[in-house]
Design a protein around this motif. Structure first.
Motif, PDB file in Angstrom:
ATOM      1  N   ASP A  93       0.820  -1.214   0.000  1.00 45.40           N
ATOM      2  CA  ASP A  93       0.000   0.000   0.000  1.00 45.40           C
ATOM      3  C   ASP A  93       0.854   1.264   0.000  1.00 45.40           C
ATOM      4  O   ASP A  93       0.482   2.278  -0.601  1.00 45.40           O
ATOM      5  CB  ASP A  93      -0.933   0.008   1.215  1.00 45.40           C
ATOM      6  CG  ASP A  93      -2.078  -0.979   1.078  1.00 45.40           C
ATOM      7  OD1 ASP A  93      -2.346  -1.435  -0.059  1.00 45.40           O
ATOM      8  OD2 ASP A  93      -2.717  -1.311   2.102  1.00 45.40           O
ATOM      9  N   TRP A  94       2.004   1.218   0.675  1.00 48.90           N
ATOM     10  CA  TRP A  94       2.816   2.431   0.739  1.00 48.90           C
ATOM     11  C   TRP A  94       3.366   2.813  -0.630  1.00 48.90           C
ATOM     12  O   TRP A  94       3.555   4.004  -0.925  1.00 48.90           O
ATOM     13  CB  TRP A  94       3.947   2.294   1.763  1.00 48.90           C
ATOM     14  CG  TRP A  94       4.955   1.206   1.485  1.00 48.90           C
ATOM     15  CD1 TRP A  94       4.965  -0.051   1.999  1.00 48.90           C
ATOM     16  CD2 TRP A  94       6.110   1.289   0.632  1.00 48.90           C
ATOM     17  NE1 TRP A  94       6.044  -0.764   1.534  1.00 48.90           N
ATOM     18  CE2 TRP A  94       6.759   0.036   0.694  1.00 48.90           C
ATOM     19  CE3 TRP A  94       6.646   2.296  -0.163  1.00 48.90           C
ATOM     20  CZ2 TRP A  94       7.936  -0.222  -0.026  1.00 48.90           C
ATOM     21  CZ3 TRP A  94       7.813   2.036  -0.883  1.00 48.90           C
ATOM     22  CH2 TRP A  94       8.434   0.785  -0.807  1.00 48.90           C
ATOM     23  N   LEU A  95       3.572   1.814  -1.491  1.00 56.95           N
ATOM     24  CA  LEU A  95       4.061   2.113  -2.835  1.00 56.95           C
ATOM     25  C   LEU A  95       2.928   2.687  -3.683  1.00 56.95           C
ATOM     26  O   LEU A  95       3.147   3.586  -4.505  1.00 56.95           O
ATOM     27  CB  LEU A  95       4.633   0.842  -3.464  1.00 56.95           C
ATOM     28  CG  LEU A  95       5.512   1.005  -4.707  1.00 56.95           C
ATOM     29  CD1 LEU A  95       6.649   1.982  -4.466  1.00 56.95           C
ATOM     30  CD2 LEU A  95       6.061  -0.346  -5.148  1.00 56.95           C
ATOM     31  N   LEU A  96       1.715   2.189  -3.489  1.00 60.67           N
ATOM     32  CA  LEU A  96       0.544   2.765  -4.155  1.00 60.67           C
ATOM     33  C   LEU A  96       0.389   4.233  -3.762  1.00 60.67           C
ATOM     34  O   LEU A  96       0.159   5.096  -4.616  1.00 60.67           O
ATOM     35  CB  LEU A  96      -0.692   1.959  -3.792  1.00 60.67           C
ATOM     36  CG  LEU A  96      -2.033   2.366  -4.421  1.00 60.67           C
ATOM     37  CD1 LEU A  96      -2.956   1.154  -4.517  1.00 60.67           C
ATOM     38  CD2 LEU A  96      -2.725   3.460  -3.601  1.00 60.67           C
ATOM     39  N   ARG A  97       0.523   4.517  -2.480  1.00 57.04           N
ATOM     40  CA  ARG A  97       0.380   5.904  -2.020  1.00 57.04           C
ATOM     41  C   ARG A  97       1.480   6.792  -2.595  1.00 57.04           C
ATOM     42  O   ARG A  97       1.238   7.964  -2.926  1.00 57.04           O
ATOM     43  CB  ARG A  97       0.390   5.961  -0.488  1.00 57.04           C
ATOM     44  CG  ARG A  97      -0.843   5.306   0.152  1.00 57.04           C
ATOM     45  CD  ARG A  97      -0.925   5.661   1.633  1.00 57.04           C
ATOM     46  NE  ARG A  97       0.203   5.147   2.384  1.00 57.04           N
ATOM     47  CZ  ARG A  97       0.256   3.950   2.961  1.00 57.04           C
ATOM     48  NH1 ARG A  97      -0.771   3.116   2.849  1.00 57.04           N
ATOM     49  NH2 ARG A  97       1.319   3.576   3.642  1.00 57.04           N
ATOM     50  N   LEU A  98       2.686   6.239  -2.740  1.00 55.53           N
ATOM     51  CA  LEU A  98       3.774   6.998  -3.342  1.00 55.53           C
ATOM     52  C   LEU A  98       3.437   7.337  -4.794  1.00 55.53           C
ATOM     53  O   LEU A  98       3.711   8.449  -5.265  1.00 55.53           O
ATOM     54  CB  LEU A  98       5.075   6.187  -3.273  1.00 55.53           C
ATOM     55  CG  LEU A  98       6.356   6.916  -3.690  1.00 55.53           C
ATOM     56  CD1 LEU A  98       6.694   8.029  -2.705  1.00 55.53           C
ATOM     57  CD2 LEU A  98       7.522   5.935  -3.795  1.00 55.53           C
ATOM     58  N   GLY A  99       2.826   6.396  -5.509  1.00 55.35           N
ATOM     59  CA  GLY A  99       2.420   6.644  -6.883  1.00 55.35           C
ATOM     60  C   GLY A  99       1.381   7.748  -6.983  1.00 55.35           C
ATOM     61  O   GLY A  99       1.432   8.589  -7.894  1.00 55.35           O
ATOM     62  N   ARG A 100       0.433   7.759  -6.063  1.00 53.47           N
ATOM     63  CA  ARG A 100      -0.581   8.818  -6.069  1.00 53.47           C
ATOM     64  C   ARG A 100       0.052  10.189  -5.829  1.00 53.47           C
ATOM     65  O   ARG A 100      -0.309  11.182  -6.478  1.00 53.47           O
ATOM     66  CB  ARG A 100      -1.638   8.519  -5.009  1.00 53.47           C
ATOM     67  CG  ARG A 100      -2.541   7.348  -5.385  1.00 53.47           C
ATOM     68  CD  ARG A 100      -3.553   7.033  -4.309  1.00 53.47           C
ATOM     69  NE  ARG A 100      -4.502   6.023  -4.787  1.00 53.47           N
ATOM     70  CZ  ARG A 100      -5.414   5.428  -4.032  1.00 53.47           C
ATOM     71  NH1 ARG A 100      -5.496   5.746  -2.739  1.00 53.47           N
ATOM     72  NH2 ARG A 100      -6.241   4.544  -4.550  1.00 53.47           N
ATOM     73  N   ARG A 101       0.986  10.242  -4.895  1.00 53.46           N
ATOM     74  CA  ARG A 101       1.653  11.517  -4.625  1.00 53.46           C
ATOM     75  C   ARG A 101       2.498  11.960  -5.819  1.00 53.46           C
ATOM     76  O   ARG A 101       2.580  13.158  -6.142  1.00 53.46           O
ATOM     77  CB  ARG A 101       2.524  11.394  -3.359  1.00 53.46           C
ATOM     78  CG  ARG A 101       3.165  12.702  -2.932  1.00 53.46           C
ATOM     79  CD  ARG A 101       3.683  12.637  -1.513  1.00 53.46           C
ATOM     80  NE  ARG A 101       4.749  11.671  -1.345  1.00 53.46           N
ATOM     81  CZ  ARG A 101       6.040  11.920  -1.592  1.00 53.46           C
ATOM     82  NH1 ARG A 101       6.405  13.125  -2.030  1.00 53.46           N
ATOM     83  NH2 ARG A 101       6.952  11.000  -1.382  1.00 53.46           N
TER      84      ARG A 101
END
Length: 224
Positions: A89-97
């Motif tokens: 999930d943290w990599l998904l959130r990094l992609g959104r940012r």
């Protein structure tokens, strides 16, 4: 490479944006450590074999979905038959940012839900020929992160592998996003520049490239 020269953000083509120094050194080190863990399994990093028998010079490991030319699967039949590691999930959130920052729009990444990551490692001799990222059934943007040695990145057009294209340098910590009209542009890496990575990034040689993508797939078997 002269790190004293200014490196402004650049819109290379509509929907294609280069943001230099997007990752700080701590974030780079954390990603390098994560990539080292992913590289050892459950499906290890490998040189991908092409359908006509050639072998890619980069080494690749995948998260979420396993990529092999020209399809995605949940298990790595061409390596060891095991399911790939999940995309955290943290990599998904990094992609959104990354999308929000690249497009300078806080809403740009709200609905972005990448379900696969391809991690490529380039040694000093590795190259990537001009190609389109078109094995996905989605036109959502691709988010690309660079760590380690600088590369020459060639970003072209959607019609042909040849000119017109733009060559730019992607250094450690850089973000490159391509979506919209540029989502299916041809692109490649004709050169790695050895010895250009700052030791503080956590990678002493070579280049890591992490690309986040939305496959658009829902089945367990992927697409042929």
């Amino acid at each position: 490479m002269d790190s004293l020269l200014p490196r402004p953000r650049l819109t290379v083509a509509p929907g294609a944006v280069h943001v230099p120094d997007w990752l700080d050194q701590e974030q780079q080190r954390e990603l390098v450590a994560a990539c080292r863990s992913w590289a050892t399994g459950p499906v290890p990093m490998r040189h991908t074999r092409l359908p006509r028998g050639g072998v890619m010079s980069v080494r690749t490991v995948c998260l979420g979905w396993h990529w092999q030319p020209y399809r995605y699967t949940r298990t790595a039949e061409d390596v060891n038959g095991r399911p790939v590691a999940e995309l955290p999930d943290w990599l998904l959130r990094l992609g959104r940012r990354a999308l929000a920052d690249a497009y300078q729009d806080p809403t740009a990444g709200e609905d972005y839900t990448p379900d696969t990551a391809l991690i490529n490692f380039y040694d000093s001799e590795a190259r990537m020929g001009m190609h389109q990222d078109k094995d996905e059934q989605s036109s959502a943007p691709v988010v690309s992160l660079s760590i380690g040695d600088t590369c020459t990145f060639r970003f072209g057009n959607t019609e042909t592998r040849s000119r017109p294209y733009t060559d730019l340098l992607l250094a450690s910590g850089d973000l490159f996003v391509f979506g919209g009209p540029s989502r299916f542009a041809y692109h490649g890496v004709p050169k790695i520049h050895p010895g250009t990575a700052a030791p503080a990034c956590g990678l002493t040689s070579g280049r890591l490239n992490i690309t986040l993508r939305v496959t658009g797939l829902t089945s367990q078997s992927g697409v042929e």
